[in-house]
Design an enzyme around this catalytic site. Sequence first.
Site, short mmCIF file in Angstrom:
data_model
loop_
_atom_site.label_atom_id
_atom_site.label_comp_id
_atom_site.label_asym_id
_atom_site.label_seq_id
_atom_site.Cartn_x
_atom_site.Cartn_y
_atom_site.Cartn_z
N SER A 105 1.65 8.44 1.64
CA SER A 105 2.26 8.11 0.36
C SER A 105 2.85 6.70 0.35
CB SER A 105 3.31 9.16 0.00
OG SER A 105 3.79 9.01 -1.30
N ASP A 246 -0.50 6.27 -2.54
CA ASP A 246 -1.46 7.33 -2.89
C ASP A 246 -1.46 7.61 -4.38
OD1 ASP A 246 1.00 8.67 -2.97
OD2 ASP A 246 0.15 10.53 -2.21
N ASP A 248 0.65 8.75 -6.65
CA ASP A 248 1.20 9.94 -7.31
C ASP A 248 2.57 9.68 -7.93
OD1 ASP A 248 2.74 9.81 -5.00
OD2 ASP A 248 2.48 11.93 -4.46
#
Length: 445
Positions: A105, A246, A248
Amino acid sequence: MTRKYFGTDGVRGRVGAVPITPDFVMKLGYAAGKVLARAESASGKPTVLIGKDTRISGYMLEAALEAGFAAAGVDVMLAGPVPTPAVAYLTRALRLSAGVVISASHNPYQDNGIKFFSAQGNKLPDAVEIAIEAAMDNPIECVSSEKLGKAKRLDDARGRYIEFCKSTFPNELDLRGLKIVVDCAHGAAYNIAPDVFHELGAEVIAIGNQPNGLNINDGFGATAPEALSEAVRENQADLGIALDGDADRLLMVDAAGRVYNGDELLYVMVKDRMAVKPIQGAVGTLMTNMALEVAFKQMGVAFERAKVGDRYVLEVLQERGWLIGGEGSGHLLFLDKHTTGDGIVSALQVLSALKRSGKSLAQSTEEIALYPQTLINVRVVPGFDWQKNSALLAEKEMVEMELGDAGRVLIRASGTEPLIRVMVEAKCADTARMMAQRIAGRMAV
């Protein structure tokens, strides 16, 4: 049962140290494959999708995972570098058994991790993660040659996901007339996010879109929005969009370079939803700014706090049957659009709200002023229980009495370090700082 390897967002750590080593990851793939094979024994050979971000270690870990799944008799589809939410979507759309993401992430490139999605595009239930951990205690026993898993490349993963993202934006709207800077954090969305906004009509300037395996999240993206603010001002853009490695999570920047966090974007979206079709409630976390709670109450929107982590926001949303929630860090959930947090989809929802209202980000948030927060991390001896410290509890109670309805106190232990986090929120920054220091000063151990 306590999980040994899985945290709140999969298995994560420094590359080369357990659990992020080739042998461990191969065994993780094998164990996950055996669990999936048991679950699908009546419906044929299971197939999993593997996606990754742009870290150099992704090549090594992808190969290890593929080997583990193949040894367990599980077929693999390789999507290459794609956002985490793309794996969730493609797993569900292709009716696969599970999805796997190789990513850490927003962490630096030296870290990496493995997280799983169910066939429905949701994070794996605790029971399945526990079953995978239990299976890791067994040695790898390769299936017979005719039952080995096969691997193939999913060549159109990028195009499929771009079309999905665009489908979450209203058909009657477009982004023509907007100049947008898109910061991809040198991460998984580097060749996806700019195209999504461009194909919807915006003039797009992409930054953080030159990954080299070592620069993910380095000075760019949602964890370092200064680069985006500067690029928006330099290019005289209308807006800036920052994703993390990533993709998100989401932060946004207005034409003046001012950064808007997840709390403010959640407010914009709830206000838009209420204008279109009233919603019952929204979910934040223990760290969500109190100003949102006050604003939602005035709007007639119920508000609940979950534990910190988008996984827990999702759990409360599902329990309540609600659709919208998020964190200040930029994880935003719209369950009528996607099963998981998605930075690109979230940005499109905010943009559609701005288009409908005809207002800028600044105008859309002018009615809410976030309360100043002071967070102090106090290092303690391992095992320290702050709830048994009578002086601390007495000070906390006194501060809460003084704040009344005009502030909030949150004390919690770190899940990864011997730290106690003391957060005080108040309408006045000086008050928040002074009261946090008072409480932290009672942390005698």
